[in-house]
Structure formats: structure tokens, C-alpha cells
Enzyme design. Structure first.
Site, PDB file in Angstrom:
ATOM      1  N   ASP A 230       0.829  -1.199   0.000  1.00 23.89           N
ATOM      2  CA  ASP A 230       0.000   0.000   0.000  1.00 23.89           C
ATOM      3  C   ASP A 230       0.872   1.261   0.000  1.00 23.89           C
ATOM      4  OD1 ASP A 230      -2.743   1.186   0.402  1.00 23.89           O
ATOM      5  OD2 ASP A 230      -1.793   1.934   2.232  1.00 23.89           O
ATOM      6  N   GLU A 282      14.612 -15.558  -0.601  1.00 19.78           N
ATOM      7  CA  GLU A 282      15.052 -16.648   0.264  1.00 19.78           C
ATOM      8  C   GLU A 282      14.006 -17.756   0.345  1.00 19.78           C
ATOM      9  OE1 GLU A 282      15.985 -15.159   4.116  1.00 19.78           O
ATOM     10  OE2 GLU A 282      17.230 -13.511   3.369  1.00 19.78           O
TER      11      GLU A 282
END
Length: 571
Positions: A230, A282
Site C-alpha cells: 500500500d 530466500e
């Protein structure tokens, strides 16, 4: 097939002008269809009038019929709900009005059974004034580590009685609020680009960055497919917080270009998102970041989707495009060319929870809506039949474009805004902060109709709804539309199935200039000719097999009628 191909057509060759040859890479997000869910308005299983996570889980099979790749959930975190959950009090929780963390885990698992990822809405620019970090800042002294998590400043004037600068809130009024000291005397001011209940974080502070990396890992460990970020362009403010004479939302205006806005688009933002991208990489499963970054010009937006930052960014130029063929072609062309330069996909979207639904928007005589505002009873009302026809045509064109697509819940039902909502039901802070001058966004957030003969059209077993539904919404109910082969719902289902089958999202684009017909927007993607008539008169098309149409009456012989779109098979 290359976008520069020449295709046979009636009376000669269908010659095209190439724009986009597709992007390398097979990552799912390059051609994704992502369905936005506004949880409080999707489906209510508990009967309290507010949608909940179990309601979403129950309807995953219905969503899977749309051939979507992911759902994006607007905020469901613990919150006072001053701004419908975008005022977050605890980022690692589920607000009880939506359910429990177990309900969230069940939703992720159910969606996974259908191959649907779950993307969550992250709100990093600001939090709720009830967040423990802000409460600690209020209790601490000026200059303390607690205060430094947010943007506190002394006021100007003889006694600090004036705000630190002239910035304005997106929701109306000043972007600064003064606090009281423990002894009751006036204290410092804090910045809130939105509501007073939404203090902005200080992203120059490494502690803020560490806190949000913790939040990212919390949700990634629970299996989310990524984050819609956002106000992704607002995290860093210009040093010194200089005054700004332009628009509060940072859009360009005369004398105040958007790239000079001190509260948006600062270069330091990109270091944050590079670190986030490394963190997401990751994890397995190709997790995604999508920026809600409302910046201009368009070339600046591509800074957010460079190869080591986010994968997607909302295309606000496309979201707000007028019903104008020249402007639409320009936006599509410039978007593809700009994003191709950084090897990123363009995204396309026509509606979301912050704008008037495109059925209503395209039904207006003149689209002079302000950003973040809606249509109220005292405004000029949209022409529904015109808006619905144009919305279907615009959707069909969008679903054939290469790149990613975002859909907003209920648009597949052809829902308009609730433009006659009585003022006493309005909850958007924009309405209250402007004393009703701006009606706000509630009209696009009304609970969905599912079954015509049930209370609240199947949204809630109790018949309660947190916002009122228009009485005529029964005819838009999903059960009715499922049985109507020419319904909006079945148009979406057909187009999305063909889009997936023919890999149009991973395809190419070349303009078809054979006809210089007024109002025609036409392009070739792979083996599909897509033509939309935005003019007032029928336009002749080649005699080719029809793949899909925006309405049953889209064609008059081999002519496409006004406000219609058709897909034709070339080979």
C-alpha cells in the site's frame, strides 16, 4: 508468434505494427490474473453483517471457475477500523471481526488445493494510532527512540501553534495533528498523510525497517504468495519536509510536476524494496511484490519494477483511462514500451476498492471524478446500460492484453457503484473529514450478491450488511448469472479460460492499422485479433472465426457494433 507477423485476411494481408514481443521468463506473475477480495464485503458466514475469512474459504471453488492465479486480500489485521483496516494495530494478527489465525491458515490451504496463491495487503507507510509503537511514542519524550519510529516535529509560529509545513491529507484537511503533553500542555505534531488515526512511520529509522522485515517473514512463513504494498511510493519523505504547493496525492499539476513532490517517490525508497526482494527470494514458490505506486510520468513507475525490486506495479494511467480511443491506445503503447525497457510485465486494472467501479465510471456523461472520491445522490447519475456495455467491452480488451491483470470482486457480476447510498451509512473517512463535500469510496465497497432469493442476496444468513445493498442487486446475483450464457459472469469465465488456454498474458501486441475507422482500438496478440469499437457507428472487420464477444449482439454481420469488443481467430 512475433508481434510483427503479417496475417492473411479478407482481400489481402492483415498488416500490423509491432509494439511488444513478449518478455523472457516463465514466472507466474508475468501473466497472472489476480482477484482482489475486500474481506468485509465478500461473504459473511457468521451472520454479523461483515464478511469474514471463512466466507472467503467457502467460495474458493467459485473463484477457481474464473481461472485466476491468486487472490489479494485487503487488510484483515487487528484494527480499530477507522479506515476499513488500513489503520493497522497489529500486523501479525487477524482481527476478530474477520476470524482467527486458524481461519487464515485454512484459507491458504483451501486456495492451495485449487492452485491459487494468497497475497496479503501490507500497509507500511502508516499504522493505527492504537498500535503499541505509536502509543509508546505518545508516552515518550521528544527526541526519544520511541518518537523516532514516527515523524514528530515541533510546530511553527511563536508557540508552535502552526503545523511544521503545509502538507495536506489525502482525506482532506491538514496532514499534521498536534498532541498534548502528559501535563496537558500542547506538544509536538505528528505527520499523517491520511487520517489523523494513521500516523506515518519514519522510514529513515533502521528500527522501522527491522520491524517490517519481521512482519514480512511472519506471513511468508505462513505460506503467503507475496504482498501488495500500500502507498509504496510514500515511505521516504524529502529531507527537511519542505512545503508543497501541488496536489495532496502528488499528481502533476501546473507548476508542480509530480517528480518534485516531497512526500512521494524519493530515491531512498528503492533501497527498502531491494532489501525486501532479497528477503522474498530466500523463500521458494516465487513470492511476489506489487507496488501501489501512484506516480507520474509513467516512465518513473518502472523504477519500482527493476529486476532487483518489485515484480509488479499498478498501472494507474490505465485504471483511470477515459472512454477515448486515442488516449487508450497511447496508454497501452507507452505502458508496454516503458515496462519492456526494464524487463517487467505491465499490469492492467479497471476497478478496485478506491475508485468508482468501471460500470458506473463509463456510464458518466463526463468523467470528472476526483481521486479517491465516489458518486453520491446529489451528483449526476451514470447511465447504467451505457456503462455496462462499455465496461464489458473494456474488460474484454483488457483480458487480451499481454501482462498481468487485476480484477476487483464483483466486477465479474457487472456490479455498479451504489451511487444513491444515504449519507447516514457512509463510513469512509474522506466523507467525514470533508464534511460531506466528498462522498468517499463506500459506493464501491458494498457487500456482494450471491443468491437472489436469500437475505442480503446470500451475503449473510442474517440479512445484515455493514453497508446497504441496492434493492436491484438481486438481478446481479451469482446464481442467476451462472445460468445465463450471456451474463457478465459467463463472459468473464469464457474470456479468462481462453486467455489461459492461448497464453495471451504471456503474448505479444501489435496494433492493427488496416482500418482508420474512428473509434477503433484493435491489436493482434499471437493468433488473436482483438477489436473494440469506442465510436458511434459499426465498423467492418475481417471475416474470421469468432473466439469471444463482449455481448451476444456485438456483431452485425461482420461489423462490430459501438461499445463492443470481439476476439477473432487468425489461424
Amino acid at each position: 508468434m512475433s508481434a510483427s507477423a503479417v496475417f492473411p485476411s479478407q482481400g489481402g494481408a492483415l498488416r500490423t505494427v509491432p509494439v511488444h514481443d513478449g518478455q523472457p521468463g516463465s514466472e507466474w506473475w508475468r501473466s497472472s490474473v489476480i482477484y482482489q477480495i475486500y474481506p468485509r464485503s465478500f461473504r459473511d458466514l457468521r451472520g454479523d453483517g461483515v464478511g469474514d475469512l471463512p466466507g472467503i474459504t467457502a467460495e474458493i471453488p467459485a473463484l477457481a471457475e474464473l481461472a485466476i492465479d491468486a487472490i489479494w486480500l485487503s487488510p484483515f489485521y487487528r484494527s480499530p477500523q477507522k479506515d476499513a483496516g488500513y489503520d493497522v494495530a497489529d500486523y501479525c494478527s487477524v482481527d476478530p471481526i474477520f476470524g482467527t489465525m486458524e481461519d487464515f491458515d485454512a484459507l491458504v490451504a483451501k486456495a492451495g488445493e485449487y492452485g491459487i496463491r494468497v497475497i496479503v495487503d501490507l500497509v507500511p507507510n502508516h499504522c493505527s494510532d492504537q498500535h503499541p509503537l505509536f502509543q509508546a511514542a505518545l508516552a515518550a519524550e521528544p527526541g526519544s527512540p520511541e518518537r523516532d519510529m514516527f515523524i514528530f516535529r515541533d510546530g511553527t509560529g511563536e508557540n508552535g501553534e502552526n503545523p511544521p509545513n503545509n502538507w495536506q491529507s489525502h482525506f482532506g484537511g491538514p496532514a499534521w495533528t498536534r498532541i498534548a503533553n502528559p501535563d496537558g500542555t500542547p506538544g509536538q505534531w505528528y505527520l499523517h498523510l491520511f487520517d489523523t488515526s494513521q500516523p506515518d512511520f519514519n522510514w529513515d529509522n533502521p528500527a522501522v525497517r527491522e520491524e517490517f522485515e519481521r512482519i514480512l517473514r511472519f506471513w511468508l512463513d505462513r505460506g503467503v504468495g507475496g504482498f501488495r504494498v500500500d502507498v509504496a511510493h510514500a515511505l521516504i519523505k524529502k529531507s527537511g519536509l519542505p512545503d508543497w504547493g501541488g496536489k495532496a496525492d502528488g499528481a502533476s499539476s501546473e507548476g508542480f510536476p509530480g517528480y518534485d513532490t516531497p512526500m512521494f517517490g524519493q530515491p531512498g525508497i528503492h533501497d527498502i524494496f531491494r532489501s525486501w526482494r532479497k528477503l522474498l527470494d530466500e523463500y521458494d514458490g516465487d513470492r511476489v511484490l506489487c507496488a501501489e505506486a501512484n506516480v507520474d510520468p509513467l516512465d518513473r513507475l518502472t523504477d519500482w519494477v527493476r529486476s532487483d525490486e518489485m515484480q509488479q506495479a499498478f498501472n494507474f494511467a490505465y485504471l483511470t483511462h477515459p472512454w477515448n480511443p486515442e488516449k487508450l491506445r497511447e496508454i497501452i503503447d507507452s505502458s508496454l514500451r516503458a515496462f519492456d525497457k526494464v524487463g517487467a510485465p505491465t499490469t492492467w486494472v479497471l476497478s478496485n476498492h478506491d475508485v468508482v467501479r468501471h460500470v458506473s465510471r463509463f456510464g458518466l456523461e463526463a468523467n470528472n471524478l476526483r481521486s479517491g472520491d465516489g458518486i453520491g445522490p446529489n451528483d449526476a447519475q451514470p447511465h447504467y446500460q451505457l456503462g455496462a456495455a462499455r465496461a464489458r467491452a473494456a474488460t474484454m480488451l483488457m483480458l487480451a492484453l499481454p501482462g498481468g491483470v487485476y480484477l476487483y470482486q464483483g466486477e465479474e457480476l457487472g456490479l455498479p457503484d451504489h451511487t444513491l447510498m444515504p449519507d447516514e451509512f457512509r463510513q469512509d473517512p474522506t466523507y467525514h473529514r470533508t464534511a460531506g463535500v466528498r462522498v468517499g469510496r463506500d459506493g464501491s465497497r458494498v457487500p456482494l450478491p450471491w443468491r437472489v432469493h436469500e437475505p442480503s442476496f446470500g451475503f449473510s444468513s442474517s440479512g445484515q450488511t455493514w453497508l446497504p445493498q441496492p434493492g436491484y442487486w438481486g438481478r446481479h446475483s451469482r446464481d442467476i448469472q451462472r445460468r445465463d450464457q450471456f451474463s457478465s459472469l459467463n463472459m468473464y469465465r469464457t474470456a479468462l479460460e481462453i486467455r489461459r488456454e492461448l497464453a495471451l498474458g504471456a503474448g505479444s501486441l501489435a496494433w492493427w492499422p488496416e482500418h482508420d475507422a474512428e473509434g477503433l482500438v484493435a491489436f493482434v496478440n499471437g493468433n488473436v485479433l482483438v477489436a473494440m469499437n469506442m465510436g458511434d457507428n459499426p465498423i467492418q472487420l475481417p471475416e474470421l472465426p469468432v473466439l469471444a464477444m463482449s455481448s451476444a449482439s456485438a456483431l452485425e454481420g461482420t461489423k462490430i457494433r459501438p461499445n463492443c469488443t470481439v476476439w477473432l481467430r487468425l489461424a
